[in-house]
Enzyme design. Structure first.
Site, PDB file in Angstrom:
ATOM      1  CB  ALA A 197    -107.185 104.423  11.015  1.00 48.67           C
ATOM      2  CD1 TRP A 198    -102.094 101.970  12.750  1.00 46.98           C
ATOM      3  CD2 TRP A 198    -101.712  99.791  13.037  1.00 46.98           C
ATOM      4  NE1 TRP A 198    -100.832 101.715  12.293  1.00 46.98           N
ATOM      5  CE2 TRP A 198    -100.557 100.382  12.462  1.00 46.98           C
ATOM      6  CE3 TRP A 198    -101.687  98.441  13.307  1.00 46.98           C
ATOM      7  CZ2 TRP A 198     -99.415  99.653  12.159  1.00 46.98           C
ATOM      8  CZ3 TRP A 198    -100.544  97.709  13.008  1.00 46.98           C
ATOM      9  CH2 TRP A 198     -99.427  98.323  12.439  1.00 46.98           C
ATOM     10  CG  ASN A 199    -106.690 103.894  17.680  1.00 43.16           C
ATOM     11  OD1 ASN A 199    -106.217 104.824  17.035  1.00 43.16           O
ATOM     12  ND2 ASN A 199    -107.973 103.606  17.683  1.00 43.16           N
ATOM     13  CG  PHE A 209    -102.754 102.987   1.707  1.00 41.03           C
ATOM     14  CD1 PHE A 209    -102.902 104.230   1.129  1.00 41.03           C
ATOM     15  CD2 PHE A 209    -101.867 102.086   1.134  1.00 41.03           C
ATOM     16  CE1 PHE A 209    -102.174 104.593   0.007  1.00 41.03           C
ATOM     17  CE2 PHE A 209    -101.138 102.443   0.022  1.00 41.03           C
ATOM     18  CZ  PHE A 209    -101.282 103.697  -0.544  1.00 41.03           C
ATOM     19  CG  HIS A 240    -109.550  89.539  40.144  1.00 44.02           C
ATOM     20  ND1 HIS A 240    -108.546  90.485  40.160  1.00 44.02           N
ATOM     21  CD2 HIS A 240    -110.671  90.165  40.608  1.00 44.02           C
ATOM     22  CE1 HIS A 240    -109.049  91.627  40.613  1.00 44.02           C
ATOM     23  NE2 HIS A 240    -110.310  91.449  40.911  1.00 44.02           N
ATOM     24  CG  HIS A 282    -114.026  90.057  43.928  1.00 49.64           C
ATOM     25  ND1 HIS A 282    -115.000  91.013  44.095  1.00 49.64           N
ATOM     26  CD2 HIS A 282    -113.381  90.393  42.787  1.00 49.64           C
ATOM     27  CE1 HIS A 282    -114.924  91.889  43.114  1.00 49.64           C
ATOM     28  NE2 HIS A 282    -113.961  91.544  42.296  1.00 49.64           N
ATOM     29  CG  HIS A 317    -113.981  94.006  34.268  1.00 45.93           C
ATOM     30  ND1 HIS A 317    -114.535  95.105  34.878  1.00 45.93           N
ATOM     31  CD2 HIS A 317    -113.461  93.255  35.272  1.00 45.93           C
ATOM     32  CE1 HIS A 317    -114.357  95.034  36.173  1.00 45.93           C
ATOM     33  NE2 HIS A 317    -113.714  93.905  36.460  1.00 45.93           N
ATOM     34  CG  ASP A 361    -113.862  90.158  38.252  1.00 45.95           C
ATOM     35  OD1 ASP A 361    -113.306  90.991  37.513  1.00 45.95           O
ATOM     36  OD2 ASP A 361    -114.487  90.473  39.289  1.00 45.95           O
TER      37      ASP A 361
END
Ligand code: 23J
Ligand code: MN
Length: 262
Positions: free
Chosen positions: A64-66, A62, A83, A212, A77, A79
């Protein structure tokens, strides 16, 4: 005006479309361009993998998943201060410890699209930021500063996005004095449309990788691979962006959103 009245007005404006939600994230998948470090740093972030667990089949009739194989610094993304070595001692500088009030903030959009189209190595300087402020208004404490280069138009191709030759990557970014200046103004973070927050040539700057090094030293944040900055005003939009609450995380893919006047 009371804050509850303002919030209900905001809700109405969102529902009516007077305030628009703009998607600032790129698709995240196996074709997402990823950073390539110089060969002396032997390890790169892995290619993104999306593995099916089930899709309404014998493994799960029933549902769907990953499951994912996904580096923290992949695609659009965030930072976190931890980091970088300069930010490693900030107790509230990890993806799970940054106070959430930082995840909703005004954004200043500095349009460098013409300059970057003419010169992929274009660098934004403190003088250019001051000139931008003269035209659009001062960068305020607690606000994001993002550099529009329309580099997202290259996001469909790793080669075009990294734009590297024998000499290294060619992509626009900030100078050291640009980052020093926005920190002086009290900026909460620095964002770009390229693979990372620093210019392709940033390894040769002093200090290396100033976005950074200096932002994270100051316990401030970074955003990379932003999309659709051409749809934002220079001032007046609100950025909503939060990393996943990864335990001891250094960054995270994000769905970055902007609220803008329609
Ligand atoms: C790891 C090492 C160097 C750099 C980066 C990551 C990034 O740009 C990033 O994604 O934060 S320069
Ligand atoms: Mn990163």
């Amino acid at each position: 005006m009371s804050s509850s009245k303002m919030l209900s007005d905001l809700a109405q404006m969102l529902l009516s479309g007077q305030i628009e939600v703009v998607d600032l994230s790129a698709p995240l998948g196996p074709d997402t361009p990823l950073l390539k470090l110089p060969p002396e740093f032997a390890v790169d972030t892995p290619k993104i993998e999306i593995h099916k667990i089930s899709a309404y089949d014998d493994k799960g009739p029933f549902w769907a998943w990953n499951w994912l194989k996904l580096g923290e610094h992949s695609g659009t993304h965030f930072d976190a201060p931890q980091h970088w070595i300069t930010g490693k001692d900030h107790a509230d500088g990890g993806t799970d410890t940054i106070p959430v009030s930082n995840f909703v903030a005004p954004v200043n959009v500095i349009d460098c699209s013409k300059e970057a189209a003419g010169d992929p190595d274009f660098l934004l300087t403190a003088d250019a930021v001051r000139a931008w402020e003269g035209e659009h208004g001062a960068i305020g404490k607690g606000e994001w500063v993002v550099m529009r280069t329309d580099w997202d138009r290259r996001n469909h191709s790793q080669d075009e996005f990294l734009n590297a030759d024998e000499a290294g990557p060619h992509s626009p970014g900030p100078t050291v004095d640009c980052i020093e200046y926005i920190l002086e103004r009290g900026a909460i973070g620095w964002g770009t449309q390229c693979i990372g927050t620093d210019a392709g040539a940033a390894g040769g700057m002093e200090p290396p990788f100033p976005a950074h090094n200096l932002m994270h030293k100051a316990n401030r944040y970074g955003l990379a691979s932003l999309c659709n900055l051409d749809r934002l005003p220079a001032k007046g939009a609100i950025l909503i962006v939060a990393p996943l609450k990864i335990v001891d995380g250094t960054g995270s893919p994000v769905r970055a959103l902007a609220l803008t006047p329609a």
